[in-house]
Design a protein around this motif. Structure first.
Motif, PDB file in Angstrom:
ATOM      1  N   VAL A  28       1.238  -0.853  -0.317  1.00 44.23           N
ATOM      2  CA  VAL A  28       0.345   0.121   0.083  1.00 44.23           C
ATOM      3  C   VAL A  28       0.793   1.320   0.311  1.00 44.23           C
ATOM      4  O   VAL A  28       0.264   2.567  -0.672  1.00 44.23           O
ATOM      5  CB  VAL A  28      -1.576  -0.215   1.299  1.00 44.23           C
ATOM      6  CG1 VAL A  28      -1.635   1.459   1.598  1.00 44.23           C
ATOM      7  CG2 VAL A  28      -1.880  -0.742   0.815  1.00 44.23           C
ATOM      8  N   LEU A  29       1.739   1.000   0.735  1.00 45.53           N
ATOM      9  CA  LEU A  29       3.176   2.537   0.774  1.00 45.53           C
ATOM     10  C   LEU A  29       3.271   2.659  -0.878  1.00 45.53           C
ATOM     11  O   LEU A  29       4.246   3.819  -1.418  1.00 45.53           O
ATOM     12  CB  LEU A  29       3.493   2.016   1.992  1.00 45.53           C
ATOM     13  CG  LEU A  29       3.033   2.595   3.405  1.00 45.53           C
ATOM     14  CD1 LEU A  29       4.205   1.921   4.542  1.00 45.53           C
ATOM     15  CD2 LEU A  29       2.785   3.964   4.216  1.00 45.53           C
ATOM     16  N   TRP A  30       3.551   1.106  -1.278  1.00 42.27           N
ATOM     17  CA  TRP A  30       4.425   1.819  -2.377  1.00 42.27           C
ATOM     18  C   TRP A  30       3.787   2.013  -3.962  1.00 42.27           C
ATOM     19  O   TRP A  30       3.984   3.088  -4.080  1.00 42.27           O
ATOM     20  CB  TRP A  30       4.859   0.071  -3.359  1.00 42.27           C
ATOM     21  CG  TRP A  30       5.588   0.010  -4.023  1.00 42.27           C
ATOM     22  CD1 TRP A  30       6.972   0.825  -3.976  1.00 42.27           C
ATOM     23  CD2 TRP A  30       4.990  -0.187  -4.901  1.00 42.27           C
ATOM     24  NE1 TRP A  30       7.038   0.261  -5.414  1.00 42.27           N
ATOM     25  CE2 TRP A  30       5.699  -0.355  -6.606  1.00 42.27           C
ATOM     26  CE3 TRP A  30       4.145  -0.957  -5.863  1.00 42.27           C
ATOM     27  CZ2 TRP A  30       5.897  -0.417  -7.933  1.00 42.27           C
ATOM     28  CZ3 TRP A  30       3.227  -0.991  -6.868  1.00 42.27           C
ATOM     29  CH2 TRP A  30       4.513  -1.028  -7.857  1.00 42.27           C
ATOM     30  N   VAL A  31       2.186   1.405  -3.247  1.00 46.38           N
ATOM     31  CA  VAL A  31       1.345   1.997  -4.050  1.00 46.38           C
ATOM     32  C   VAL A  31       1.276   3.498  -4.313  1.00 46.38           C
ATOM     33  O   VAL A  31       0.857   4.061  -5.171  1.00 46.38           O
ATOM     34  CB  VAL A  31       0.178   1.469  -4.460  1.00 46.38           C
ATOM     35  CG1 VAL A  31      -0.652   2.130  -4.913  1.00 46.38           C
ATOM     36  CG2 VAL A  31       0.170  -0.478  -4.769  1.00 46.38           C
ATOM     37  N   ALA A  32       0.853   4.287  -2.880  1.00 47.05           N
ATOM     38  CA  ALA A  32       0.039   5.530  -2.241  1.00 47.05           C
ATOM     39  C   ALA A  32       2.111   6.245  -3.079  1.00 47.05           C
ATOM     40  O   ALA A  32       1.950   7.865  -3.788  1.00 47.05           O
ATOM     41  CB  ALA A  32       0.612   5.120  -1.134  1.00 47.05           C
ATOM     42  N   PRO A  43      -4.850  -1.400 -13.178  1.00 52.89           N
ATOM     43  CA  PRO A  43      -5.799  -0.780 -12.719  1.00 52.89           C
ATOM     44  C   PRO A  43      -6.292  -2.183 -11.237  1.00 52.89           C
ATOM     45  O   PRO A  43      -6.971  -1.818 -10.430  1.00 52.89           O
ATOM     46  CB  PRO A  43      -7.530  -1.506 -13.451  1.00 52.89           C
ATOM     47  CG  PRO A  43      -6.411  -1.811 -15.348  1.00 52.89           C
ATOM     48  CD  PRO A  43      -4.940  -1.338 -14.227  1.00 52.89           C
ATOM     49  N   GLU A  44      -6.040  -3.141 -11.100  1.00 58.05           N
ATOM     50  CA  GLU A  44      -5.705  -3.797  -9.496  1.00 58.05           C
ATOM     51  C   GLU A  44      -5.155  -3.008  -8.705  1.00 58.05           C
ATOM     52  O   GLU A  44      -5.659  -2.702  -7.607  1.00 58.05           O
ATOM     53  CB  GLU A  44      -5.645  -5.363  -9.986  1.00 58.05           C
ATOM     54  CG  GLU A  44      -5.669  -6.313 -11.229  1.00 58.05           C
ATOM     55  CD  GLU A  44      -5.192  -6.280 -12.437  1.00 58.05           C
ATOM     56  OE1 GLU A  44      -5.617  -6.585 -13.185  1.00 58.05           O
ATOM     57  OE2 GLU A  44      -4.941  -4.900 -12.857  1.00 58.05           O
ATOM     58  N   LEU A  45      -4.096  -2.765  -8.622  1.00 55.54           N
ATOM     59  CA  LEU A  45      -3.918  -1.798  -7.590  1.00 55.54           C
ATOM     60  C   LEU A  45      -4.509  -0.652  -7.762  1.00 55.54           C
ATOM     61  O   LEU A  45      -4.651   0.037  -6.431  1.00 55.54           O
ATOM     62  CB  LEU A  45      -1.837  -1.776  -8.025  1.00 55.54           C
ATOM     63  CG  LEU A  45      -0.993  -2.594  -7.982  1.00 55.54           C
ATOM     64  CD1 LEU A  45       0.253  -2.150  -7.999  1.00 55.54           C
ATOM     65  CD2 LEU A  45      -1.198  -3.013  -6.816  1.00 55.54           C
ATOM     66  N   ALA A  46      -4.642   0.372  -8.422  1.00 59.75           N
ATOM     67  CA  ALA A  46      -5.723   1.527  -8.243  1.00 59.75           C
ATOM     68  C   ALA A  46      -6.649   0.929  -7.360  1.00 59.75           C
ATOM     69  O   ALA A  46      -7.327   1.604  -6.485  1.00 59.75           O
ATOM     70  CB  ALA A  46      -5.532   2.178  -9.513  1.00 59.75           C
ATOM     71  N   GLU A  47      -7.467   0.202  -7.991  1.00 63.24           N
ATOM     72  CA  GLU A  47      -9.063  -0.167  -7.099  1.00 63.24           C
ATOM     73  C   GLU A  47      -8.598  -0.901  -5.814  1.00 63.24           C
ATOM     74  O   GLU A  47      -9.149  -0.322  -4.808  1.00 63.24           O
ATOM     75  CB  GLU A  47      -9.224  -1.394  -7.844  1.00 63.24           C
ATOM     76  CG  GLU A  47     -10.644  -1.975  -7.383  1.00 63.24           C
ATOM     77  CD  GLU A  47     -11.473  -2.958  -8.181  1.00 63.24           C
ATOM     78  OE1 GLU A  47     -12.335  -3.913  -7.436  1.00 63.24           O
ATOM     79  OE2 GLU A  47     -10.640  -3.858  -9.492  1.00 63.24           O
ATOM     80  N   MET A  48      -7.086  -1.534  -5.634  1.00 60.17           N
ATOM     81  CA  MET A  48      -6.857  -2.197  -3.606  1.00 60.17           C
ATOM     82  C   MET A  48      -7.476  -0.719  -3.367  1.00 60.17           C
ATOM     83  O   MET A  48      -7.399  -0.639  -2.441  1.00 60.17           O
ATOM     84  CB  MET A  48      -5.993  -2.738  -4.161  1.00 60.17           C
ATOM     85  CG  MET A  48      -5.526  -2.454  -2.499  1.00 60.17           C
ATOM     86  SD  MET A  48      -4.228  -3.393  -2.381  1.00 60.17           S
ATOM     87  CE  MET A  48      -2.587  -2.208  -2.852  1.00 60.17           C
ATOM     88  N   PHE A  49      -6.045   0.107  -4.120  1.00 58.29           N
ATOM     89  CA  PHE A  49      -5.774   1.424  -3.295  1.00 58.29           C
ATOM     90  C   PHE A  49      -6.475   2.216  -2.593  1.00 58.29           C
ATOM     91  O   PHE A  49      -7.262   2.450  -1.594  1.00 58.29           O
ATOM     92  CB  PHE A  49      -4.786   2.205  -3.728  1.00 58.29           C
ATOM     93  CG  PHE A  49      -4.068   3.579  -3.115  1.00 58.29           C
ATOM     94  CD1 PHE A  49      -3.006   3.317  -2.016  1.00 58.29           C
ATOM     95  CD2 PHE A  49      -4.695   4.408  -3.341  1.00 58.29           C
ATOM     96  CE1 PHE A  49      -2.859   4.923  -1.248  1.00 58.29           C
ATOM     97  CE2 PHE A  49      -4.424   5.380  -2.278  1.00 58.29           C
ATOM     98  CZ  PHE A  49      -3.418   5.357  -1.597  1.00 58.29           C
TER      99      PHE A  49
END
Length: 114
Positions: A28-32, A43-49
């Motif tokens: 989550v921190l990496w995605v942020a 799209p999957e990571l954006a949806e999770m975030f």
């Protein structure tokens, strides 16, 4: 004594590679960070975030917010007499461990011959 902000379960410390929760926090921190930098996300990571962002909360790391979160400690009563023997003994053990840890740090500190 107000124990409102105390956890009911003591913390369980373990290495990051043994904790699914810590692994998830890393992701989550990496995605942020990627979002903040404007880098592309799947799209999957954006949806999770986005799912986490809707449910979670954030705290700023500032003196004002630290004061807001921990100011209740100022209102805790001072002990009115000597601490019980078992608590006093534990405090002494912690102090001995602290002193040993500091000594170990200074023993292992690199020598600067510059």
């Amino acid at each position: 004594m107000d124990m409102t902000n105390m956890p009911e379960v003591p913390p369980d410390f373990r290495p990051g590679d043994e904790s699914a929760g810590l692994e998830l926090v890393d992701v989550v921190l990496w995605v942020a960070k990627r979002r903040e930098e404007g880098k592309p996300l799947s799209p999957e990571l954006a949806e999770m975030f986005n799912a986490f962002a809707k449910r979670g909360g954030t705290d700023e790391v500032s003196l004002r917010e630290l004061d807001r979160r921990w100011s209740f400690l100022r209102d805790l009563p001072e002990p009115n007499g000597p601490l019980p023997d078992n608590i006093e003994a534990q405090v002494e053990r912690w102090e001995e461990e602290r002193i040993q840890a500091i000594a170990a740090l200074s023993d292992s500190a690199p020598v600067n011959n510059g």
